[in-house]
Write a protein that holds these residues in place. Structure first.
Motif, PDB file in Angstrom:
ATOM      1  N   ALA A 256      44.992  42.152  30.971  1.00 37.89           N
ATOM      2  CA  ALA A 256      46.032  41.265  30.456  1.00 37.89           C
ATOM      3  C   ALA A 256      46.662  40.435  31.568  1.00 37.89           C
ATOM      4  CB  ALA A 256      47.107  42.081  29.738  1.00 37.89           C
ATOM      5  N   GLY A 257      46.748  41.014  32.769  1.00 38.94           N
ATOM      6  CA  GLY A 257      47.348  40.309  33.890  1.00 38.94           C
ATOM      7  C   GLY A 257      46.299  39.723  34.802  1.00 38.94           C
ATOM      8  N   SER A 258      46.552  39.797  36.103  1.00 39.10           N
ATOM      9  CA  SER A 258      45.691  39.178  37.112  1.00 39.10           C
ATOM     10  C   SER A 258      44.898  40.221  37.881  1.00 39.10           C
ATOM     11  CB  SER A 258      46.537  38.352  38.083  1.00 39.10           C
ATOM     12  OG  SER A 258      47.207  37.300  37.412  1.00 39.10           O
ATOM     13  N   LEU A 259      43.819  39.750  38.515  1.00 39.61           N
ATOM     14  CA  LEU A 259      43.008  40.575  39.409  1.00 39.61           C
ATOM     15  C   LEU A 259      43.250  40.093  40.833  1.00 39.61           C
ATOM     16  CD1 LEU A 259      40.775  42.608  40.132  1.00 39.61           C
ATOM     17  CD2 LEU A 259      39.093  40.819  39.603  1.00 39.61           C
ATOM     18  N   PHE A 260      43.760  40.992  41.684  1.00 41.24           N
ATOM     19  CA  PHE A 260      44.043  40.646  43.073  1.00 41.24           C
ATOM     20  C   PHE A 260      43.111  41.432  43.997  1.00 41.24           C
ATOM     21  CE2 PHE A 260      48.173  39.985  40.924  1.00 41.24           C
ATOM     22  CZ  PHE A 260      48.372  38.649  41.238  1.00 41.24           C
ATOM     23  N   CYS A 261      42.303  40.705  44.757  1.00 38.78           N
ATOM     24  CA  CYS A 261      41.402  41.301  45.746  1.00 38.78           C
ATOM     25  C   CYS A 261      41.508  40.476  47.027  1.00 38.78           C
ATOM     26  CB  CYS A 261      39.960  41.316  45.245  1.00 38.78           C
ATOM     27  SG  CYS A 261      39.686  42.238  43.726  1.00 38.78           S
ATOM     28  N   ARG A 262      42.671  40.463  47.643  1.00 38.21           N
ATOM     29  CA  ARG A 262      42.897  39.629  48.814  1.00 38.21           C
ATOM     30  C   ARG A 262      43.467  40.477  49.950  1.00 38.21           C
ATOM     31  NH1 ARG A 262      48.045  36.440  46.042  1.00 38.21           N
ATOM     32  NH2 ARG A 262      49.519  38.171  46.225  1.00 38.21           N
ATOM     33  N   ASP A 263      44.016  39.799  50.973  1.00 36.81           N
ATOM     34  CA  ASP A 263      44.679  40.491  52.079  1.00 36.81           C
ATOM     35  C   ASP A 263      43.787  41.547  52.730  1.00 36.81           C
ATOM     36  OD1 ASP A 263      46.881  38.966  51.403  1.00 36.81           O
ATOM     37  OD2 ASP A 263      47.818  40.529  50.215  1.00 36.81           O
ATOM     38  N   GLY A 264      42.547  41.138  53.047  1.00 38.60           N
ATOM     39  CA  GLY A 264      41.656  42.064  53.736  1.00 38.60           C
ATOM     40  C   GLY A 264      40.781  42.891  52.823  1.00 38.60           C
ATOM     41  N   PHE A 265      40.715  42.545  51.555  1.00 36.41           N
ATOM     42  CA  PHE A 265      39.837  43.277  50.635  1.00 36.41           C
ATOM     43  C   PHE A 265      38.395  43.183  51.121  1.00 36.41           C
ATOM     44  CE2 PHE A 265      36.842  43.094  47.069  1.00 36.41           C
ATOM     45  CZ  PHE A 265      37.109  44.295  46.432  1.00 36.41           C
ATOM     46  N   GLN A 266      37.675  44.321  51.099  1.00 36.19           N
ATOM     47  CA  GLN A 266      36.280  44.365  51.508  1.00 36.19           C
ATOM     48  C   GLN A 266      35.464  45.108  50.451  1.00 36.19           C
ATOM     49  OE1 GLN A 266      35.679  46.039  55.382  1.00 36.19           O
ATOM     50  NE2 GLN A 266      36.934  44.519  56.437  1.00 36.19           N
ATOM     51  N   ALA A 267      34.269  44.619  50.224  1.00 40.91           N
ATOM     52  CA  ALA A 267      33.352  45.303  49.302  1.00 40.91           C
ATOM     53  C   ALA A 267      31.949  45.220  49.871  1.00 40.91           C
ATOM     54  CB  ALA A 267      33.408  44.670  47.918  1.00 40.91           C
ATOM     55  N   ARG A 268      31.291  46.363  49.929  1.00 38.94           N
ATOM     56  CA  ARG A 268      29.910  46.433  50.395  1.00 38.94           C
ATOM     57  C   ARG A 268      29.037  46.877  49.226  1.00 38.94           C
ATOM     58  NH1 ARG A 268      32.096  43.733  53.248  1.00 38.94           N
ATOM     59  NH2 ARG A 268      32.481  43.897  55.498  1.00 38.94           N
ATOM     60  N   GLY A 269      28.292  45.918  48.679  1.00 43.32           N
ATOM     61  CA  GLY A 269      27.520  46.145  47.466  1.00 43.32           C
ATOM     62  C   GLY A 269      27.869  45.057  46.462  1.00 43.32           C
ATOM     63  N   GLU A 270      27.428  45.202  45.235  1.00 44.13           N
ATOM     64  CA  GLU A 270      27.619  44.179  44.200  1.00 44.13           C
ATOM     65  C   GLU A 270      28.911  44.397  43.420  1.00 44.13           C
ATOM     66  OE1 GLU A 270      25.484  42.706  40.025  1.00 44.13           O
ATOM     67  OE2 GLU A 270      24.363  43.917  41.484  1.00 44.13           O
ATOM     68  N   VAL A 271      29.831  43.433  43.520  1.00 48.14           N
ATOM     69  CA  VAL A 271      31.052  43.449  42.707  1.00 48.14           C
ATOM     70  C   VAL A 271      30.703  42.827  41.361  1.00 48.14           C
ATOM     71  CG1 VAL A 271      33.399  42.577  42.485  1.00 48.14           C
ATOM     72  CG2 VAL A 271      32.557  43.335  44.722  1.00 48.14           C
ATOM     73  N   ARG A 272      30.901  43.585  40.276  1.00 50.79           N
ATOM     74  CA  ARG A 272      30.468  43.154  38.942  1.00 50.79           C
ATOM     75  C   ARG A 272      31.667  42.993  38.004  1.00 50.79           C
ATOM     76  NH1 ARG A 272      25.079  44.367  37.292  1.00 50.79           N
ATOM     77  NH2 ARG A 272      25.920  44.729  35.213  1.00 50.79           N
ATOM     78  N   LEU A 273      31.683  41.819  37.326  1.00 49.68           N
ATOM     79  CA  LEU A 273      32.698  41.550  36.312  1.00 49.68           C
ATOM     80  C   LEU A 273      32.048  40.836  35.122  1.00 49.68           C
ATOM     81  CD1 LEU A 273      35.510  40.377  38.723  1.00 49.68           C
ATOM     82  CD2 LEU A 273      35.781  42.228  37.094  1.00 49.68           C
ATOM     83  N   LEU A 274      30.859  41.253  34.732  1.00 45.52           N
ATOM     84  CA  LEU A 274      30.130  40.586  33.657  1.00 45.52           C
ATOM     85  C   LEU A 274      30.910  40.700  32.345  1.00 45.52           C
ATOM     86  CD1 LEU A 274      27.849  41.091  35.799  1.00 45.52           C
ATOM     87  CD2 LEU A 274      26.275  41.213  33.876  1.00 45.52           C
ATOM     88  N   GLY A 275      31.154  39.551  31.723  1.00 52.48           N
ATOM     89  CA  GLY A 275      31.827  39.536  30.430  1.00 52.48           C
ATOM     90  C   GLY A 275      33.274  39.968  30.476  1.00 52.48           C
ATOM     91  N   ALA A 276      33.878  40.034  31.658  1.00 54.60           N
ATOM     92  CA  ALA A 276      35.276  40.449  31.770  1.00 54.60           C
ATOM     93  C   ALA A 276      36.200  39.342  31.266  1.00 54.60           C
ATOM     94  CB  ALA A 276      35.609  40.796  33.219  1.00 54.60           C
ATOM     95  N   HIS A 277      37.370  39.749  30.800  1.00 54.46           N
ATOM     96  CA  HIS A 277      38.403  38.799  30.375  1.00 54.46           C
ATOM     97  C   HIS A 277      39.659  39.065  31.189  1.00 54.46           C
ATOM     98  CE1 HIS A 277      40.807  36.178  27.776  1.00 54.46           C
ATOM     99  NE2 HIS A 277      41.739  37.115  27.860  1.00 54.46           N
ATOM    100  N   VAL A 278      40.115  38.039  31.922  1.00 54.73           N
ATOM    101  CA  VAL A 278      41.298  38.165  32.778  1.00 54.73           C
ATOM    102  C   VAL A 278      42.364  37.220  32.246  1.00 54.73           C
ATOM    103  CG1 VAL A 278      42.185  38.007  35.129  1.00 54.73           C
ATOM    104  CG2 VAL A 278      39.825  38.749  34.746  1.00 54.73           C
ATOM    105  N   GLY A 279      43.500  37.774  31.854  1.00 52.07           N
ATOM    106  CA  GLY A 279      44.557  36.971  31.258  1.00 52.07           C
ATOM    107  C   GLY A 279      45.365  36.173  32.243  1.00 52.07           C
ATOM    108  N   GLY A 280      45.254  36.478  33.533  1.00 51.40           N
ATOM    109  CA  GLY A 280      45.977  35.733  34.558  1.00 51.40           C
ATOM    110  C   GLY A 280      45.013  35.028  35.490  1.00 51.40           C
ATOM    111  N   GLN A 281      45.147  35.299  36.775  1.00 54.22           N
ATOM    112  CA  GLN A 281      44.285  34.686  37.783  1.00 54.22           C
ATOM    113  C   GLN A 281      43.353  35.730  38.394  1.00 54.22           C
ATOM    114  OE1 GLN A 281      46.433  34.536  41.954  1.00 54.22           O
ATOM    115  NE2 GLN A 281      47.862  33.751  40.406  1.00 54.22           N
ATOM    116  N   VAL A 282      42.297  35.240  39.043  1.00 54.97           N
ATOM    117  CA  VAL A 282      41.429  36.079  39.870  1.00 54.97           C
ATOM    118  C   VAL A 282      41.604  35.587  41.298  1.00 54.97           C
ATOM    119  CG1 VAL A 282      39.061  36.719  40.429  1.00 54.97           C
ATOM    120  CG2 VAL A 282      39.773  36.545  38.046  1.00 54.97           C
ATOM    121  N   ASN A 283      42.158  36.432  42.153  1.00 53.12           N
ATOM    122  CA  ASN A 283      42.502  36.002  43.506  1.00 53.12           C
ATOM    123  C   ASN A 283      41.695  36.791  44.523  1.00 53.12           C
ATOM    124  OD1 ASN A 283      43.799  35.349  45.982  1.00 53.12           O
ATOM    125  ND2 ASN A 283      45.639  34.790  44.843  1.00 53.12           N
TER     126      ASN A 283
END
Length: 567
Positions: A256-283
């Motif tokens: 319903a809200g936002s997805l925050f992945c900032r300020d040094g966020f790290q991911a090793r591998g595949e980040v998946r959001l197939l068919g996701a619904h985000v009511g706010g922003q994706v940062n």
């Protein structure tokens, strides 16, 4: 039943305090809750048998008038598995800084709040439990038992789940189909299940926020497939690792809200959001994603109501895949660094962005970019920053910023992997909307040249000839110039080499200019061509003028037609 005479001093202390809801701290005030991780035997003075606690929570105590019974125990070692499956517990349970080496089972139980702050639990089972209150696992250490550190499938929790401030999970944390009425906090938590799932929350329903920041780390997959979150999903500064897998798998997530992945966020591998619904922003500002040779970020068919930020030092090693994504605000790649050598750095086929797409301030991409049939409001870019491999067929936009002459924009189109007419038509239409018809004609001329270059070698000559004569009809001045130039040459030649008269006794006065013009015009004669009979070399020149005349006339007509149609 446990006989009172069999109770140890520590157990007797707990037994007496329970009806009054009084706290019991074993080991004294100087005991260190951190020593629960040591694993040593604490001795009888701090040991309480699980069966004693089970009897108390099952009602085997004498109520004290005016007091509310509760288990408030600190610094204890619970001996044996605390098995309360299917129990109905009316008292709150607080076991802080305790050791439960054989685990705690509250499957299908009904209870009030559960507090295991800074406790060491080898296997916590809350399968199908109903908890009226919160579950506190702040600083707790849950270790693997039978494959799961926490098994809480189908949990119903009326308030919050706290797994923060140094919480450690060694093994899978399972919350499949769980329902949480408040927030789920994992700030500063460390989850470890390499090669498997660190957190399984498929189908989870969360009324509030999910907070995974302030040093949150996960080794293994964080799975939120089909989850529904009523607030924000905050992963700022988190480090997720599942090489060869998906450190974050949120396919079908409803946020319903936002997805925050900032300020040094790290991911090793595949980040998946197939068919996701985000009511706010994706940062994802400043995020660092790495999955070399695969998808660094895979969000096919994702819907974002607000803006998607991939700027501020955003870096991705691997493909960013946004097929069919719908973004209600803007898509920002300002200053982003995308790298996927040998493949696409960005695939955004059939993407729709309501406002604008920003690729400025040092944006760079190593690898191809595909925008097949994508649609955006305004493209804000530096044409020179685009990679050498582009797919722009069907790509539409309302405007370009900054405004640049056609020559600069054509450098952008020349980077397409193969000739396609639509990108040229789209760019020409943009210039026509601005009233810059000359720039539009330059684009369409470049389109014809590109098309000619794609044809077989034996079919290119006619196209090159059209280009030289009249720029495929988009340069009418060139055709008129050729017509005038050839006429002057013919005039001069026939002035020096007059052909013989066709009828010696009846012919008009010879005029070299009119004769050359009569040869060249594919129209009713001026009376000169029929009156004179060229022979030998003069005939060859006359025939050449006649052919040039027809070709040039066709080019002039094409130029006039294109000019009138503005196409």
């Amino acid at each position: 039943m446990v006989a009172r005479s069999e109770l140890s001093a520590a157990e007797l202390q707990v037994w007496r305090a329970f009806p009054r809801g009084e706290p019991v701290r074993l080991g004294g005030e100087d005991s260190d809750p951190d020593e629960v991780s040591a694993g040593d035997d604490w001795g009888p003075s701090r040991q309480v048998r699980a069966e004693v606690i089970t009897e108390l929570l099952s009602g085997a105590f004498s109520p004290v008038a005016g007091r509310v019974a509760a288990l408030r125990l600190s610094g204890a070692q619970i001996v044996g598995r605390l098995a309360l499956r299917d129990a109905e517990i009316r008292q709150s349970v607080r076991l802080r800084g305790c050791r439960l080496d054989d685990g705690l089972d509250l499957s299908e139980a009904r209870t009030r709040s559960l507090d295991l702050t800074r406790s060491h639990v080898r296997g916590l089972s809350l399968n199908g439990a109903h908890i009226e209150g919160s579950v506190g696992l702040v600083g707790a250490h849950l270790a693997d038992r039978s494959g799961y550190a926490l098994d809480a499938d189908g949990l119903t929790l009326s308030r919050n789940l706290f797994c923060r401030d140094g919480f450690r999970g060694q093994g899978e944390i399972r919350l499949v189909g769980a329902s949480i009425g408040g927030q789920f906090e994992l700030g500063g938590a460390h989850l470890a299940n390499p090669g498997g799932k660190a957190l399984s929350a498929e189908g989870m329903t969360l009324a509030g926020h999910m907070i995974c920041r302030d040093g949150f780390e996960a080794q293994g997959e964080v799975c939120l497939v089909g989850a529904s979150i009523g607030g924000v999903l905050d992963l700022n500064g988190a480090h997720l690792s599942d090489p060869g897998g998906s450190p974050l798998n949120a396919d079908g997530l409803k946020l319903a809200g936002s997805l925050f992945c900032r300020d040094g966020f790290q991911a090793r591998g595949e980040v998946r959001l197939l068919g996701a619904h985000v009511g706010g922003q994706v940062n994802l500002d400043g995020a660092d994603l790495a999955n070399p040779g695969g998808y660094a970020f895979n969000a096919d068919r994702m819907t974002v109501a607000g803006t998607m930020f991939c700027s501020g030092g955003f870096r991705a090693e691997g493909e960013i895949r946004l097929l069919g994504v719908r973004i209600g605000g803007r898509l920002r790649f300002d200053g982003a660094d995308l790298a996927n050598p040998g493949g696409n750095a960005l695939t955004a086929d059939q993407m729709a962005v309501t406002e604008g797409m920003y690729c400025q301030d040092g944006f760079q991409a190593e690898g191809g970019i595909s925008m097949y049939r994508a649609n955006i409001g305004v493209l804000c870019d530096d044409p020179g920053s685009w990679p050498r491999r582009l797919v722009l067929d069907g790509f539409t936009y309302e405007g370009l910023d900054p405004y640049l002459p056609a020559g600069r924009r054509l450098e952008w189109l020349r980077r397409m992997d193969a000739y396609r007419a639509q990108p040229y038509e789209q760019l020409a239409a943009y210039y026509r909307r601005l009233g810059h018809d000359e720039q539009a004609r330059r684009v369409l001329l470049a389109r014809m040249r590109s098309r000619t270059n794609e044809r077989p070698w034996w079919a290119r000559s006619w196209g090159w000839f059209q280009d030289v004569l009249a720029g495929y009809g988009y340069a009418p001045g060139r055709a008129v110039g050729w017509l005038v130039g050839v006429l002057i040459v013919g005039w001069a030649f026939f002035h020096l080499h007059q052909p013989a008269p066709a009828r010696p006794q009846d012919h008009p006065v010879f005029h070299a200019g009119l004769y050359a013009l009569d040869l060249m015009l594919p129209a009713p004669g001026l009376g000169q061509e029929q009156a004179w009979d060229p022979q030998g070399g003069i005939l060859a020149i006359a025939t050449t003028l006649r052919i040039f005349g027809w070709l040039l006339a066709i080019a002039v007509v094409a130029s006039i037609t294109r000019g009138l149609s503005r196409n």
